[in-house]
Write a protein that holds these residues in place. Structure first.
Motif, short mmCIF file in Angstrom:
data_model
loop_
_atom_site.label_atom_id
_atom_site.label_comp_id
_atom_site.label_asym_id
_atom_site.label_seq_id
_atom_site.Cartn_x
_atom_site.Cartn_y
_atom_site.Cartn_z
N LEU A 254 -6.43 6.24 -3.82
CA LEU A 254 -5.55 5.14 -3.47
C LEU A 254 -5.69 3.99 -4.57
O LEU A 254 -5.01 3.29 -5.46
CB LEU A 254 -5.57 4.57 -2.35
CG LEU A 254 -4.60 5.71 -1.28
CD1 LEU A 254 -4.67 4.51 -0.26
CD2 LEU A 254 -3.40 5.93 -1.82
N GLU A 255 -6.84 3.29 -4.51
CA GLU A 255 -7.27 2.66 -5.81
C GLU A 255 -7.56 2.79 -6.79
O GLU A 255 -6.53 2.20 -8.27
CB GLU A 255 -9.05 2.09 -5.11
CG GLU A 255 -8.77 0.70 -6.17
CD GLU A 255 -8.46 -0.35 -5.86
OE1 GLU A 255 -8.29 -1.35 -7.30
OE2 GLU A 255 -7.82 -0.83 -5.34
N ASN B 195 3.16 7.17 -4.63
CA ASN B 195 3.04 7.21 -6.21
C ASN B 195 1.90 8.34 -6.20
O ASN B 195 0.95 8.53 -7.70
CB ASN B 195 3.08 5.93 -7.63
CG ASN B 195 4.16 5.23 -7.06
OD1 ASN B 195 5.05 6.07 -7.70
ND2 ASN B 195 4.34 3.87 -6.88
N ARG B 196 0.86 8.33 -5.72
CA ARG B 196 -0.43 9.08 -6.13
C ARG B 196 0.11 10.37 -5.92
O ARG B 196 0.10 10.99 -5.58
CB ARG B 196 -1.44 9.42 -4.45
CG ARG B 196 -2.73 9.61 -4.94
CD ARG B 196 -3.99 10.45 -4.07
NE ARG B 196 -2.93 11.06 -3.42
CZ ARG B 196 -2.76 12.67 -3.80
NH1 ARG B 196 -3.03 12.99 -4.57
NH2 ARG B 196 -2.01 13.70 -3.40
N ILE C 147 0.86 -1.22 -0.43
CA ILE C 147 -0.02 0.25 -0.04
C ILE C 147 0.58 1.76 -0.10
O ILE C 147 0.72 2.07 -0.68
CB ILE C 147 -0.98 0.28 1.40
CG1 ILE C 147 -2.22 0.98 1.04
CG2 ILE C 147 -0.65 0.49 2.31
CD1 ILE C 147 -2.62 0.74 -0.51
N VAL D 181 -4.62 4.80 -8.23
CA VAL D 181 -3.07 4.29 -8.76
C VAL D 181 -2.97 3.04 -9.03
O VAL D 181 -2.64 2.75 -9.65
CB VAL D 181 -3.15 4.82 -7.97
CG1 VAL D 181 -0.92 3.90 -7.35
CG2 VAL D 181 -2.76 6.40 -7.53
N HIS D 182 -3.46 2.00 -7.79
CA HIS D 182 -3.21 0.53 -7.93
C HIS D 182 -3.79 0.12 -9.65
O HIS D 182 -3.39 -0.63 -9.58
CB HIS D 182 -4.82 -0.15 -6.56
CG HIS D 182 -4.71 -1.69 -6.91
ND1 HIS D 182 -2.78 -2.01 -6.19
CD2 HIS D 182 -5.08 -2.95 -7.15
CE1 HIS D 182 -3.06 -3.63 -6.45
NE2 HIS D 182 -4.31 -4.00 -7.27
N LYS E 99 3.48 2.16 -1.50
CA LYS E 99 3.62 2.14 -2.92
C LYS E 99 2.65 3.05 -3.68
O LYS E 99 2.72 4.49 -4.52
CB LYS E 99 3.58 0.96 -3.97
CG LYS E 99 4.57 1.45 -5.50
CD LYS E 99 3.95 -0.47 -6.07
CE LYS E 99 4.30 -0.07 -7.49
NZ LYS E 99 4.23 -1.38 -8.18
N GLU E 100 1.82 2.67 -3.67
CA GLU E 100 0.28 3.36 -4.40
C GLU E 100 -0.19 4.82 -3.53
O GLU E 100 0.07 6.21 -4.05
CB GLU E 100 -1.32 2.82 -3.95
CG GLU E 100 -1.66 1.78 -4.64
CD GLU E 100 -0.75 0.48 -4.66
OE1 GLU E 100 0.00 -0.01 -4.01
OE2 GLU E 100 -0.58 -0.21 -5.30
#
Length: 169
Positions: free
Chosen positions: A104-105, A9-10, A3, A107-108, A5-6
């Protein structure tokens, strides 16, 4: 799970490719949003998914900082339902937590998005309420334009050790 990472990277993405977002991806994004914590587990959120290009364009006339909706594949309007409020005044926090989960999702899923604030600005709330026929108890918190990114933004380290306080100020 990675998580972090997301989270790292957001970035706020405002330029999008001309490519549709699949319905199953939209459902995953909304599922993540609805897993957010809320005061007394009241879950006061409601979501409007907007795909219609004419409607997205009308929204740019309502909100001066939402011009990226012209390129977005979809927008999700995060709203609070005052009738679902158990803890008065907490709907903004609850819907903000849902919005962060949503981002966040995004980005995922390999998408990009940006948080465009609406509440508490009545000049933005009221026209949106009219456009979407929202009942009085539904308040739009924010608009999230979403799409496949047409821009890349580098990682920005926002960690500031000096803002951490242990036990006292």
């Amino acid at each position: 799970m990675e998580i972090l990472k997301e989270i790292l990277n957001r970035r706020s993405i405002r330029k999008f490719q001309d490519k549709q977002v699949e319905d199953d991806v939209i459902k995953k994004i909304l599922h993540a949003a609805m897993q957010a914590p809320s005061a007394n587990n009241e879950q006061p959120w409601e979501f409007i998914v907007v795909k219609n290009k004419d409607t997205l364009l009308k929204m740019t006339e309502i909100h001066p900082y939402a011009k990226m909706l012209k390129e977005a594949a979809i927008a999700i309007i995060v709203c609070g339902d005052l009738k679902k409020e158990i803890s008065k005044g907490r709907w903004v926090q609850d819907c903000s937590a849902a919005t962060e989960n949503l981002l966040l999702e995004v980005v995922h899923q390999g998408l990009g998005a940006v948080w465009v604030g609406v509440h508490p600005n009545k000049e933005r709330e009221e026209p949106l309420k009219r456009l979407f026929n929202l009942p009085d108890n539904i308040i739009p918190l924010c608009i999230i334009p979403i799409g496949y990114p047409a821009e890349e933004k580098e990682y920005e380290n926002r960690f500031k050790e000096e803002r951490i306080h242990f036990e006292k100020w």
